[in-house]
Design a protein around this motif. Structure first.
Motif, PDB file in Angstrom:
ATOM      1  N   SER A 453       0.874  -1.203   0.304  1.00 14.17           N
ATOM      2  CA  SER A 453       0.082   0.203   0.289  1.00 14.17           C
ATOM      3  C   SER A 453       0.213   1.275  -0.182  1.00 14.17           C
ATOM      4  O   SER A 453       0.792   2.466  -0.560  1.00 14.17           O
ATOM      5  CB  SER A 453      -0.857   0.078   0.892  1.00 14.17           C
ATOM      6  OG  SER A 453      -0.033   0.624   2.361  1.00 14.17           O
ATOM      7  N   ARG A 454       1.391   1.041   0.433  1.00 16.58           N
ATOM      8  CA  ARG A 454       3.175   2.302   0.942  1.00 16.58           C
ATOM      9  C   ARG A 454       4.384   2.215  -0.616  1.00 16.58           C
ATOM     10  O   ARG A 454       3.808   3.575  -1.307  1.00 16.58           O
ATOM     11  CB  ARG A 454       3.771   2.436   1.518  1.00 16.58           C
ATOM     12  CG  ARG A 454       3.400   2.568   3.284  1.00 16.58           C
ATOM     13  CD  ARG A 454       4.658   2.895   4.216  1.00 16.58           C
ATOM     14  NE  ARG A 454       5.358   3.842   4.030  1.00 16.58           N
ATOM     15  CZ  ARG A 454       6.372   4.525   4.786  1.00 16.58           C
ATOM     16  NH1 ARG A 454       6.570   3.106   6.295  1.00 16.58           N
ATOM     17  NH2 ARG A 454       6.958   4.762   4.384  1.00 16.58           N
ATOM     18  N   PHE A 455       4.011   1.233  -0.986  1.00 11.58           N
ATOM     19  CA  PHE A 455       5.165   1.769  -2.150  1.00 11.58           C
ATOM     20  C   PHE A 455       4.807   0.888  -3.761  1.00 11.58           C
ATOM     21  O   PHE A 455       5.101   0.859  -4.814  1.00 11.58           O
ATOM     22  CB  PHE A 455       6.642   1.111  -1.590  1.00 11.58           C
ATOM     23  CG  PHE A 455       7.378   1.516  -0.589  1.00 11.58           C
ATOM     24  CD1 PHE A 455       7.259   2.894  -0.342  1.00 11.58           C
ATOM     25  CD2 PHE A 455       6.650  -0.013   0.357  1.00 11.58           C
ATOM     26  CE1 PHE A 455       8.488   3.347   0.605  1.00 11.58           C
ATOM     27  CE2 PHE A 455       7.506   0.699   1.876  1.00 11.58           C
ATOM     28  CZ  PHE A 455       8.123   2.166   2.022  1.00 11.58           C
ATOM     29  N   HIS A 456       3.948   0.671  -3.505  1.00 19.83           N
ATOM     30  CA  HIS A 456       3.498  -0.587  -4.856  1.00 19.83           C
ATOM     31  C   HIS A 456       4.021  -1.215  -5.508  1.00 19.83           C
ATOM     32  O   HIS A 456       4.249  -1.363  -6.579  1.00 19.83           O
ATOM     33  CB  HIS A 456       3.159   0.717  -6.131  1.00 19.83           C
ATOM     34  CG  HIS A 456       1.559   1.710  -4.998  1.00 19.83           C
ATOM     35  ND1 HIS A 456       0.171   1.373  -5.292  1.00 19.83           N
ATOM     36  CD2 HIS A 456       1.942   3.384  -5.373  1.00 19.83           C
ATOM     37  CE1 HIS A 456      -0.278   2.804  -4.425  1.00 19.83           C
ATOM     38  NE2 HIS A 456       0.438   3.425  -4.548  1.00 19.83           N
ATOM     39  N   GLN A 494       2.478   2.536 -10.502  1.00 10.90           N
ATOM     40  CA  GLN A 494       2.286   3.778  -8.979  1.00 10.90           C
ATOM     41  C   GLN A 494       4.457   3.786  -8.614  1.00 10.90           C
ATOM     42  O   GLN A 494       4.310   4.851  -7.654  1.00 10.90           O
ATOM     43  CB  GLN A 494       1.494   3.825  -8.117  1.00 10.90           C
ATOM     44  CG  GLN A 494      -0.544   4.047  -9.108  1.00 10.90           C
ATOM     45  CD  GLN A 494      -0.225   2.230  -9.773  1.00 10.90           C
ATOM     46  OE1 GLN A 494       0.298   1.403  -9.982  1.00 10.90           O
ATOM     47  NE2 GLN A 494      -1.319   1.394  -9.308  1.00 10.90           N
ATOM     48  N   PHE A 495       4.977   2.832  -8.586  1.00 10.45           N
ATOM     49  CA  PHE A 495       5.825   2.748  -7.557  1.00 10.45           C
ATOM     50  C   PHE A 495       6.854   4.364  -7.727  1.00 10.45           C
ATOM     51  O   PHE A 495       7.172   4.238  -6.770  1.00 10.45           O
ATOM     52  CB  PHE A 495       6.617   1.145  -7.787  1.00 10.45           C
ATOM     53  CG  PHE A 495       8.430   1.418  -7.003  1.00 10.45           C
ATOM     54  CD1 PHE A 495       8.224   1.113  -6.201  1.00 10.45           C
ATOM     55  CD2 PHE A 495       9.061   1.593  -7.922  1.00 10.45           C
ATOM     56  CE1 PHE A 495       9.511   1.023  -5.523  1.00 10.45           C
ATOM     57  CE2 PHE A 495      10.342   1.739  -7.401  1.00 10.45           C
ATOM     58  CZ  PHE A 495      10.445   1.466  -5.914  1.00 10.45           C
ATOM     59  N   THR A 497       6.484   7.074  -8.913  1.00 10.61           N
ATOM     60  CA  THR A 497       5.383   8.284  -8.829  1.00 10.61           C
ATOM     61  C   THR A 497       5.607   8.071  -6.944  1.00 10.61           C
ATOM     62  O   THR A 497       4.649   9.380  -6.343  1.00 10.61           O
ATOM     63  CB  THR A 497       4.452   9.077  -9.598  1.00 10.61           C
ATOM     64  OG1 THR A 497       3.733   7.109  -8.957  1.00 10.61           O
ATOM     65  CG2 THR A 497       4.894   8.784 -11.179  1.00 10.61           C
ATOM     66  N   SER A 498       5.300   7.181  -6.232  1.00 16.20           N
ATOM     67  CA  SER A 498       5.164   7.367  -5.300  1.00 16.20           C
ATOM     68  C   SER A 498       6.417   7.972  -4.465  1.00 16.20           C
ATOM     69  O   SER A 498       7.928   7.956  -4.061  1.00 16.20           O
ATOM     70  CB  SER A 498       5.079   6.204  -4.179  1.00 16.20           C
ATOM     71  OG  SER A 498       5.314   6.412  -3.278  1.00 16.20           O
ATOM     72  N   ALA A 500       6.461   8.295  -1.077  1.00 15.48           N
ATOM     73  CA  ALA A 500       7.236   7.287   0.466  1.00 15.48           C
ATOM     74  C   ALA A 500       8.639   6.284  -0.664  1.00 15.48           C
ATOM     75  O   ALA A 500       9.948   6.469   0.507  1.00 15.48           O
ATOM     76  CB  ALA A 500       6.223   6.266   0.703  1.00 15.48           C
ATOM     77  N   VAL A 501       8.810   5.918  -1.769  1.00 11.02           N
ATOM     78  CA  VAL A 501       9.907   5.912  -2.580  1.00 11.02           C
ATOM     79  C   VAL A 501      11.424   6.201  -1.967  1.00 11.02           C
ATOM     80  O   VAL A 501      11.887   5.361  -1.988  1.00 11.02           O
ATOM     81  CB  VAL A 501       9.663   5.127  -3.842  1.00 11.02           C
ATOM     82  CG1 VAL A 501      11.083   4.898  -4.516  1.00 11.02           C
ATOM     83  CG2 VAL A 501       8.853   4.304  -3.734  1.00 11.02           C
TER      84      VAL A 501
END
Length: 953
Positions: A453-456, A494-495, A497-498, A500-501
């Motif tokens: 959910s956080r990093f896809h 989506q990873f 553009t996150s 959190a990454v």
């Protein structure tokens, strides 16, 4: 070169100021105005002239230091700050400081330029060409293979490199040793996949340390012994002392050898923490696991495997009901099935006849490559990933479970069902990412950190301390994450553009050996020199950025190449790698490229002129649609095709049989004229910014779109390697025995290399590092200015007076050492030794302090140049070659300076008990330097046992 993080403190304010046009324009005008003032003011306001050759006043103190002395100290401090903050290059800083010293009449232009023609600097320039001669013959690869091996552990690599370098430097001047070792270590680091920043500063330091073991190990020692003979032993000298003998060859050894070993001990222990690229405590944890009696702590020492990961046999997979052999899982590129989990049972002894079923999890060891084939077989990465199922997808969910959604294990990256009901999966996008030290997921389990959910993304595999990790629970999601872990992730779009990454990870790149647009598949034939060796022992699994895909043998193809596979004559080894890796593949002794037969027939092209060139086939090229053989490529272009890269497609065929397409990247073995001829043919502007103006001839722009010449890619020539090594060994032997000076000896070696074809004249010219030349030349002038202005003498006398006031005797010896060390950080250490010796001789005669111990203190202090990047020429060369900053030397060298100061002073004071000092030094060295070798032996022994993987509880 400073990292973005290291510049963060200054970058913010500078960007804000630069964004204001008024501030920026005022800043530019102030620089212009300041430059004009510097050109005008000295001529108008400074009435004195710089002395042509200042007489040194050894009694100068800070109380009577001239304005030129204070200015010289200020300019050097300014230059040091500029280099520490990496504002501009060290070569520019050094010459800017020198220019200021000339402008303010501290030193004359004539004296400032003396460094540019210094014989020692000319020796460095000549030795650059000597080192190029070894590299051009393929000799660097050969030497490291025989002498240093390919250690996987950085600590072991440092021990081996330091011992060899220190031994060599004990009898040959340290600067030539560094010049010869530099290209060898650069190649070695790439081949062994080691961080170059963990090796180059230690290489420079070990050159200095080795020079302390004999009086001929460094020119500084010769300066001291020469001054000893002319001043202390000459009856007509004011420093004469009766009954003394000259300093012997090994006179300094009782004090220099402990220095050398303690220096190496410091390097081995401190480098993981203080040098860029170090692994910190992970190094010692790995050692602890190797030395323990238990299993390897969950780590798989699987002959160089990059990851340990699982794939799930999905419903409808074509492998269901088939054996591993029949499913084609014994023929994967670079991967091996090590075990299978079926339900709660883990099966280790998995043979080719093992039958597969839906829901099986196959554990693979190797590179996460060839995911297209795995996907076609219905095998998807097995991870802790969960997906949300709602009422629409699972009718009756609310009535049965009382919830509107439920999380279930995710069984594929993208699943599709066609009109026939057949299930298929698209290939996963695999990414490698390293966990930051300050990430909030450190210490949490994968599942507990809500990874998807956080990093896809879903975690497929983990590498810890550089080794593949076998998770301790039944699911990888139960594994606790640690800082520095390298994760193999199956990511969603989506990873990328996150936000959190970026907060959690660093060093993101495509996972494993990913097939890229410019990946080549290169065929190499095994000769008698390689036959009989296994893949592992022959170094086939240690080639940087490349791996062995398959072996063609007697009409059959072996895909899953075991590290214990024994090579046979005429085997064809297929290596996948990028253009940079081709050099290492081709320079492997015992392997010959398939294209060598054609390349050896190139017209008017000497072997020394051959090099690798990349050329892209133009869209409208007449070559499109024809095979290389049909196009008579060699006859038409005087070039042999070594390999072809085609948008990630691996073309395993002899080069002559490949049919060319638009956009193919050709790797050519050709002469130096190829790029020059095709550069002049009307190709796009800007395509050849890296080459000088062409000497035009051909009109072949219709064939190729872009041409890139690759440096240092001559074919290996081991006869020429022998000639190069023999000539260098002869020259250094004659130099060590004082028969010939190093500069003429090195010049003769260059002439031999050019005449015998070890390298070409163009290669010799391009080998010279002009930035290093400018740095060293400027440093000579700066040190001369500080010496002539009295700044150096003021520093020396201040420290010596402190030693005298503390009680004399041993305190004076310590003060002489400290004074020499500090002065050597800012002026040439030869000058520091020459400056300090008269002071030491005066102290010895007046205060009855042993002149031998004072002489050794000067030798030890003058070669202890560790915290200053510009204090010695080998440091300057390491600074340039390794992309370091002056902060790296300050951070790593300052503690080393303190450690060796203690060792040196204790050794000198305890000179009557030097045997005890040696005993302690030997015991410490045996433990610290022997431990990495013991660990390496243990890991190799465990790997040979082939112990099956076990659950780790």
């Amino acid at each position: 070169m400073a990292t973005p993080a290291s510049r963060r403190g200054l970058a913010g304010p500078l960007k804000r100021w630069a964004a204001n046009p008024l501030v920026y324009n005022l800043f530019v005008l102030s620089i212009f105005g300041g430059g004009v003032l510097l050109m005008v003011l000295p001529a108008e306001l400074l009435t004195f002239k710089a002395p042509e050759k200042a007489e040194l006043n050894l009694e100068t103190t800070f109380s009577d230091l001239s304005s030129q002395g204070w200015l010289s100290l200020a300019f050097i401090a300014m230059g040091f700050i500029l280099m520490v903050f990496d504002v501009v290059g060290a070569d520019l800083v050094m010459n800017m400081v020198l220019a200021l010293m000339v402008i303010f009449k501290i030193i004359t232009i004539k004296s400032a330029l003396v460094g540019y023609g210094n014989s020692g600097l000319m020796t460095v320039v000549t030795l650059f060409m000597v080192a190029q001669g070894i590299t051009s013959t393929g000799g660097a690869d050969f030497i490291i293979t025989k002498l240093l091996g390919t250690p996987k552990d950085t600590m072991l690599a440092q021990v081996r490199m330091c011992l060899v370098t220190a031994l060599f430097s004990s009898f040959v001047n340290d600067t030539p040793v560094f010049c010869i070792m530099l290209p060898i270590v650069l190649t070695w680091a790439a081949k062994a996949r080691l961080s170059i920043r963990q090796l180059l500063i230690p290489l420079s330091y070990c050159c200095l340390l080795g020079g302390l073991n004999t009086t001929i190990g460094t020119s500084t020692n010769l300066v001291v012994t020469g001054a000893f003979d002319s001043r202390v032993l000459d009856p007509e000298s004011e420093y004469y002392q009766e009954g003394l003998k000259p300093i012997e060859l090994f006179g300094i050894a009782p004090y220099g050898i402990p220095n050398t070993f303690w220096g190496i001990i410091y390097i081995v222990l401190a480098a993981p923490f203080l040098l860029t690229g170090g692994a910190g405590m992970k190094v010692y944890k790995r050692m602890g696991r190797a030395l323990s009696r238990k299993a390897q702590g969950g780590l798989v020492e699987e002959s160089g495997a990059d990851f340990f990961f699982g794939v799930l046999v999905t419903e409808g997979s074509p492998v269901v009901g088939h054996s591993i052999q029949a499913a084609g899982l014994r023929n994967l590129d670079g991967q091996y099935v090590t075990s299978v989990r079926r339900g709660s049972e883990l099966v280790h002894a998995v043979g080719p006849e093992f039958m597969l079923a839906t829901g099986d999890v196959l554990y693979l060891s190797g590179l996460p490559d060839g995911t297209d084939k795995l996907t076609e077989l219905g095998l998807v990465p097995f991870s802790d990933a969960l997906e949300e199922i709602n009422e629409t997808e699972l009718p009756g969910l609310s009535g049965t479970f009382g919830v509107s959604t439920i999380s279930v294990p995710k069984v594929g990256h993208l699943k599709t069902v066609d009109s026939q009901g057949d299930v298929s999966f698209s290939p996963p996008e695999l990414v490698e990412a390293t966990i930051r030290k300050d990430s909030d997921i450190v210490g949490q389990t994968i599942r507990g950190s809500a990874f998807r959910s956080r990093f896809h993304a879903a975690v497929v595999a983990i590498k810890r301390n550089g080794m593949p990790l076998k998770w301790t629970g039944t699911q990888i999601g139960d594994e606790v994450l640690k800082a520095g872990d390298t994760l193999l992730l199956d990511v969603a779009p989506q990873f990328w553009t996150s936000p959190a990454v970026n907060e959690a990870f660093t060093d993101l790149h495509k996972g494993g050996q990913v097939r890229s647009h410019n990946e080549f598949l290169m065929g190499m034939r095994v000769t008698k020199a390689m036959a009989g060796k296994t893949v592992q022992k022959s170094g086939m699994r240690q080639l940087p950025n490349a791996f062995l895909v398959a072996i063609d043998r007697a009409g059959a193809t072996l895909h899953a190449v075991s590290p214990d596979e024994e090579l046979e004559v005429d085997d064809i080894l297929w290596f996948a790698g990028n253009a940079a890796s081709v050099r290492f593949i081709r320079n492997t002794p015992g392997l010959v490229p398939l294209a060598e037969k054609h390349a050896s027939k190139l017209l008017h092209t000497a072997v020394v002129e051959r090099r690798l060139v990349q050329a892209i086939v133009a869209p409208e090229s007449p070559l499109v649609g024809t095979t290389i053989r049909e196009s008579r490529f060699r006859e038409q272009f005087n070039a042999a095709v070594v390999a072809v890269a085609r948008k990630g497609e691996r073309i395993r065929a002899k080069p002559g049989d490949i049919e060319l397409r638009s956009g193919d990247i050709l790797l050519l073995d050709t002469g130096s004229a190829f790029a020059e001829q095709h550069k002049a043919s009307g190709l796009p502007a800007g395509a050849f910014l890296f080459w000088p103006a062409p000497a035009a001839r051909l009109q072949d722009s219709k064939h190729f779109q872009l041409i890139i010449e690759m440096p240092d890619t001559n074919p290996p020539r081991y006869l020429h390697t022998a000639i190069a090594i023999a000539s260098i060994a002869t020259a250094f032997t004659l130099y060590a025995t004082s028969i010939i000076d190093i500069l003429p000896a090195a010049t003769i070696v260059v002439a031999i290399m050019l005449l015998t074809g070890c390298m070409s004249p163009d290669q010799a010219r391009r080998s010279i590092r002009w930035d290093v030349y400018l740095m060293i030349a400027g440093s000579f002038g700066v040190s001369a200015a500080l010496e002539q202005s009295g700044g150096a003498a003021a520093i020396a006398n201040l420290i010596v007076d402190i030693g005298k006031n503390a009680g004399g005797g041993n305190f004076t010896i310590a003060a002489v050492y400290v004074a020499t060390t500090l002065i050597s950080q800012i002026i040439a250490n030869n000058s520091a030794a020459a400056l300090m010796f008269p002071i030491a001789a005066t102290i010895s005669k007046n205060d009855n302090v042993d002149i031998y111990l004072l002489s050794y203190a000067i030798m030890l202090g003058a070669s202890s140049v560790f915290m200053s990047s510009f204090g010695y020429q080998t440091n300057l060369m390491a600074l340039a070659a390794g992309g370091h900053s002056s902060r790296d030397f300050l951070k790593f060298g300052t503690p080393m300076q303190v450690v060796l100061a203690v060792v040196s002073i204790v050794s000198l004071i305890a000179h009557d008990s030097w045997g005890f000092v040696w005993l302690v030094t030997g015991a410490a060295s045996l433990v610290v330097m022997g431990l990495p070798q013991v660990v390496d032996i243990l890991y190799r022994w465990k790997a040979r046992k082939h112990v099956p993987l076990k659950e780790v509880n």
